[in-house]
Design a protein around this motif. Structure first.
Motif, PDB file in Angstrom:
ATOM      1  N   PHE A 290     -29.341  17.989 -73.712  1.00 16.11           N
ATOM      2  CA  PHE A 290     -30.788  17.820 -73.619  1.00 16.11           C
ATOM      3  C   PHE A 290     -31.297  18.614 -72.422  1.00 16.11           C
ATOM      4  CE2 PHE A 290     -29.485  14.243 -76.109  1.00 16.11           C
ATOM      5  CZ  PHE A 290     -30.566  13.939 -76.944  1.00 16.11           C
ATOM      6  N   ILE A 291     -32.480  19.182 -72.548  1.00 18.28           N
ATOM      7  CA  ILE A 291     -33.056  19.911 -71.411  1.00 18.28           C
ATOM      8  C   ILE A 291     -33.573  18.906 -70.389  1.00 18.28           C
ATOM      9  CG2 ILE A 291     -34.913  21.457 -70.682  1.00 18.28           C
ATOM     10  CD1 ILE A 291     -34.582  22.891 -73.374  1.00 18.28           C
ATOM     11  N   ILE A 292     -33.115  19.034 -69.147  1.00 23.91           N
ATOM     12  CA  ILE A 292     -33.567  18.123 -68.088  1.00 23.91           C
ATOM     13  C   ILE A 292     -34.548  18.822 -67.134  1.00 23.91           C
ATOM     14  CG2 ILE A 292     -31.558  16.588 -68.186  1.00 23.91           C
ATOM     15  CD1 ILE A 292     -30.380  18.071 -65.796  1.00 23.91           C
ATOM     16  N   ALA A 293     -34.557  20.157 -67.134  1.00 23.19           N
ATOM     17  CA  ALA A 293     -35.511  20.896 -66.288  1.00 23.19           C
ATOM     18  C   ALA A 293     -35.587  22.342 -66.760  1.00 23.19           C
ATOM     19  CB  ALA A 293     -35.085  20.845 -64.823  1.00 23.19           C
ATOM     20  N   THR A 294     -36.770  22.934 -66.588  1.00 23.72           N
ATOM     21  CA  THR A 294     -36.907  24.372 -66.826  1.00 23.72           C
ATOM     22  C   THR A 294     -37.556  24.964 -65.582  1.00 23.72           C
ATOM     23  OG1 THR A 294     -39.126  24.167 -67.786  1.00 23.72           O
ATOM     24  CG2 THR A 294     -37.270  24.074 -69.320  1.00 23.72           C
ATOM     25  N   ASP A 295     -37.190  26.178 -65.272  1.00 20.43           N
ATOM     26  CA  ASP A 295     -37.777  26.863 -64.113  1.00 20.43           C
ATOM     27  C   ASP A 295     -38.255  28.232 -64.578  1.00 20.43           C
ATOM     28  OD1 ASP A 295     -38.321  28.242 -61.783  1.00 20.43           O
ATOM     29  OD2 ASP A 295     -36.680  27.321 -60.641  1.00 20.43           O
ATOM     30  N   VAL A 296     -39.565  28.381 -64.772  1.00 26.25           N
ATOM     31  CA  VAL A 296     -40.052  29.661 -65.314  1.00 26.25           C
ATOM     32  C   VAL A 296     -40.018  30.755 -64.242  1.00 26.25           C
ATOM     33  CG1 VAL A 296     -41.462  28.797 -67.238  1.00 26.25           C
ATOM     34  CG2 VAL A 296     -42.480  28.942 -64.976  1.00 26.25           C
ATOM     35  N   ALA A 297     -40.044  30.363 -62.968  1.00 27.89           N
ATOM     36  CA  ALA A 297     -39.992  31.367 -61.891  1.00 27.89           C
ATOM     37  C   ALA A 297     -38.658  32.102 -61.905  1.00 27.89           C
ATOM     38  CB  ALA A 297     -40.238  30.708 -60.541  1.00 27.89           C
ATOM     39  N   THR A 298     -37.559  31.346 -62.080  1.00 27.52           N
ATOM     40  CA  THR A 298     -36.241  31.988 -62.104  1.00 27.52           C
ATOM     41  C   THR A 298     -35.731  32.176 -63.535  1.00 27.52           C
ATOM     42  OG1 THR A 298     -35.125  29.831 -61.981  1.00 27.52           O
ATOM     43  CG2 THR A 298     -35.612  30.924 -59.886  1.00 27.52           C
ATOM     44  N   ASN A 299     -36.548  31.752 -64.524  1.00 28.38           N
ATOM     45  CA  ASN A 299     -36.189  31.843 -65.948  1.00 28.38           C
ATOM     46  C   ASN A 299     -34.853  31.144 -66.231  1.00 28.38           C
ATOM     47  OD1 ASN A 299     -36.700  32.594 -68.614  1.00 28.38           O
ATOM     48  ND2 ASN A 299     -35.457  34.444 -68.426  1.00 28.38           N
ATOM     49  N   THR A 300     -34.762  29.895 -65.765  1.00 29.97           N
ATOM     50  CA  THR A 300     -33.523  29.123 -65.877  1.00 29.97           C
ATOM     51  C   THR A 300     -33.781  27.810 -66.607  1.00 29.97           C
ATOM     52  OG1 THR A 300     -33.011  29.972 -63.670  1.00 29.97           O
ATOM     53  CG2 THR A 300     -31.573  28.265 -64.507  1.00 29.97           C
ATOM     54  N   ILE A 301     -32.784  27.384 -67.395  1.00 31.97           N
ATOM     55  CA  ILE A 301     -32.861  26.075 -68.062  1.00 31.97           C
ATOM     56  C   ILE A 301     -31.686  25.227 -67.591  1.00 31.97           C
ATOM     57  CG2 ILE A 301     -32.534  24.908 -70.293  1.00 31.97           C
ATOM     58  CD1 ILE A 301     -34.014  27.181 -71.607  1.00 31.97           C
ATOM     59  N   TYR A 302     -31.985  23.970 -67.249  1.00 32.92           N
ATOM     60  CA  TYR A 302     -30.931  23.032 -66.867  1.00 32.92           C
ATOM     61  C   TYR A 302     -30.826  21.959 -67.945  1.00 32.92           C
ATOM     62  CZ  TYR A 302     -31.043  25.316 -62.349  1.00 32.92           C
ATOM     63  OH  TYR A 302     -30.967  26.256 -61.362  1.00 32.92           O
ATOM     64  N   THR A 303     -29.579  21.628 -68.314  1.00 31.90           N
ATOM     65  CA  THR A 303     -29.362  20.641 -69.379  1.00 31.90           C
ATOM     66  C   THR A 303     -28.381  19.575 -68.897  1.00 31.90           C
ATOM     67  OG1 THR A 303     -27.455  21.824 -70.291  1.00 31.90           O
ATOM     68  CG2 THR A 303     -29.628  22.424 -71.171  1.00 31.90           C
ATOM     69  N   GLY A 304     -28.342  18.485 -69.659  1.00 29.93           N
ATOM     70  CA  GLY A 304     -27.372  17.428 -69.392  1.00 29.93           C
ATOM     71  C   GLY A 304     -26.923  16.840 -70.721  1.00 29.93           C
ATOM     72  N   GLN A 305     -25.721  16.271 -70.762  1.00 32.56           N
ATOM     73  CA  GLN A 305     -25.185  15.725 -72.022  1.00 32.56           C
ATOM     74  C   GLN A 305     -25.693  14.308 -72.300  1.00 32.56           C
ATOM     75  OE1 GLN A 305     -21.062  16.034 -73.190  1.00 32.56           O
ATOM     76  NE2 GLN A 305     -20.741  17.785 -71.827  1.00 32.56           N
ATOM     77  N   GLY A 306     -26.157  14.110 -73.535  1.00 29.75           N
ATOM     78  CA  GLY A 306     -26.507  12.765 -73.998  1.00 29.75           C
ATOM     79  C   GLY A 306     -27.914  12.335 -73.618  1.00 29.75           C
ATOM     80  N   HIS A 307     -28.475  11.420 -74.434  1.00 28.65           N
ATOM     81  CA  HIS A 307     -29.867  11.023 -74.193  1.00 28.65           C
ATOM     82  C   HIS A 307     -30.016   9.994 -73.071  1.00 28.65           C
ATOM     83  CE1 HIS A 307     -28.962   7.460 -76.542  1.00 28.65           C
ATOM     84  NE2 HIS A 307     -28.492   8.248 -77.499  1.00 28.65           N
ATOM     85  N   SER A 308     -28.874   9.589 -72.469  1.00 29.71           N
ATOM     86  CA  SER A 308     -29.004   8.684 -71.319  1.00 29.71           C
ATOM     87  C   SER A 308     -28.642   9.389 -70.010  1.00 29.71           C
ATOM     88  CB  SER A 308     -28.154   7.435 -71.522  1.00 29.71           C
ATOM     89  OG  SER A 308     -26.822   7.826 -71.823  1.00 29.71           O
ATOM     90  N   HIS A 309     -28.636  10.708 -70.029  1.00 31.86           N
ATOM     91  CA  HIS A 309     -28.330  11.492 -68.819  1.00 31.86           C
ATOM     92  C   HIS A 309     -29.364  11.176 -67.726  1.00 31.86           C
ATOM     93  CE1 HIS A 309     -27.931  14.963 -66.148  1.00 31.86           C
ATOM     94  NE2 HIS A 309     -26.733  15.160 -66.670  1.00 31.86           N
ATOM     95  N   PRO A 310     -28.913  10.922 -66.484  1.00 40.27           N
ATOM     96  CA  PRO A 310     -29.846  10.508 -65.420  1.00 40.27           C
ATOM     97  C   PRO A 310     -30.951  11.538 -65.129  1.00 40.27           C
ATOM     98  CG  PRO A 310     -27.673  11.007 -64.512  1.00 40.27           C
ATOM     99  CD  PRO A 310     -27.522  10.960 -65.994  1.00 40.27           C
TER     100      PRO A 310
END
Length: 395
Positions: A290-310
């Motif tokens: 699941f995507i947990i954060a996007t950063d358009v300035a650095t064009n980066t996507i951060y993800t984490g596993q599972g729908h209960s990811h902190p």
């Protein structure tokens, strides 16, 4: 006889709305809004406006009411589509349906209706309108639809008292099956028609392709952050004020590549949104990413596993002052005041217990339970009982 202009969309809900108003003795006029010309981005035949306008015409003929089409595509492009592009470019996720109601149906369209001598504008929304007296003056309420499964008051969360005063919602006290039953009994062509999906009026759109018309693809990296990363360790912090505590709870975690590992590539962070799971094309993980954060300035996507990811959860959100909207201005909070409400951060989400805290520079919505995928650019609405009293853009 009061005159009502009904926004006939070619669907079953607005068809039955028009029928009910006619039964109640109103003089009814049907108006179809044409808001989109570009068929290249809609998925073939899912929701072509031509078929819809023909259905709307046939319903008007069946009911014996005057009918015409108005072309609002220029205003729609300027007020909705251009706004969507600019929000996605900033890495925010707009809600075109809420905007379409505020800017098009209950503004541009309403002005056209009033110029035709209408007393009211009616739509096929599943919500109700109430009226009470405050300081000797009428105050209008936006109430949820009787059909819990179809309640659409959230989509109208940005309406004003002036707009509500001139609005009617004829099917708000009915359930969807009841609406279909009336349409079948009246032999309306829309009785069995499927509900339209996708963007308000554009139809079912391939969003990445739609966005690619304006936003250029840019190759970037997809990172995965482990659920037990130290970044999630809840340190006990002592705060000097409730405002400081809420600011901390509403803040986004600032991820960097150092706390994560590369798991894939993407074509532009601005095409993605928090909580999204589809379209990442990264395999081989135990649970879905699941995507947990996007950063358009650095064009980066951060993800984490599972729908209960902190990384998906937060207890509070912030709404800047110029984005706070009270449908009930008499209930608006002053600096330092708070109010217990029920709130939701997306359509169809169950209402959640929350407290509004108004400060000088804006309002915090603090939830009793942490919420998943609070997304910048979306709307939060707040409610007392079955009344939606206000809303704001999540910042």
């Amino acid at each position: 006889m009061k005159r009502v202009v009904v926004g006939l969309s070619g669907g079953v809900d607005s068809s039955v709305a028009a029928y009910l108003l006619k039964e109640q003795g109103y003089e009814v006029i049907g108006l179809f809004m044409k808001n989109w010309h570009d068929d290249s981005v809609t998925i073939s035949n899912e929701c072509p406006w031509l078929e819809d306008s023909n259905d709307a015409l046939l319903v008007a003929q069946k009911l014996g009411i005057p009918f015409q089409t108005v072309d609002l595509s220029e205003q729609y492009k300027e007020k909705i589509v251009d706004y969507m592009f600019s929000e996605y470019e900033k890495g925010r996720t707009p809600n075109p349906d809420v905007l379409c109601n505020r800017e098009i149906k209950f503004d541009v369209f309403m002005k056209i209706a009033l110029s035709l001598g209408a007393d009211y504008v009616a739509t096929g929304h599943y919500c109700r309108k109430g009226e009470i007296e405050v300081d000797g003056k009428p105050m209008y309420q936006l109430l949820s639809g009787v059909d819990d499964n179809k309640d659409q008051s959230y989509f109208l969360c940005q309406l004003s008292q002036d707009q509500l005063a001139k609005s009617l919602f004829p099917i708000g006290a009915l359930t969807k099956p009841e609406v279909r039953e009336i349409a079948a009994k009246m032999e309306l062509i829309t009785a069995e028609k499927k509900d339209s999906q996708g963007l308000c009026f554009i139809g079912k759109v391939r969003l990445p392709e739609f966005l690619q018309q304006q936003l250029q693809p840019k190759d970037g990296l997809i990172f995965e952050v482990d659920a037990d990363n130290a970044i999630y360790d809840q340190k006990t912090v002592n705060f000097d004020s409730i405002e400081e505590k809420l600011a901390f709870e509403a803040a986004n975690i600032q991820y960097t590549p150092e706390v994560a590992k590369v798991v894939g590539k993407h074509q532009g962070a601005h095409y993605f949104t928090i909580g999204q799971r589809k379209g990442l094309n990264v395999g081989g993980t135990k649970e879905a990413l699941f995507i947990i954060a996007t950063d358009v300035a650095t064009n980066t996507i951060y993800t984490g596993q599972g729908h209960s990811h902190p990384g998906l959860f937060k207890k509070a959100l912030f709404v800047a002052n110029d984005e706070i909207h009270w449908i009930r201005p008499d209930l608006a909070l002053s600096n330092g005041q708070k109010m217990e409400v029920m709130a939701r951060i997306r359509y169809r989400q169950e209402l959640q217990k929350a407290t509004l805290h108004q400060f000088e520079n804006g309002m915090y919505v603090a939830f009793d339970a942490a919420q998943s995928a609070i997304t910048q650019g979306q709307f939060v609405s707040w409610h007392i009982g079955d009344e939606l009293i206000g809303s704001g853009v999540i910042s």
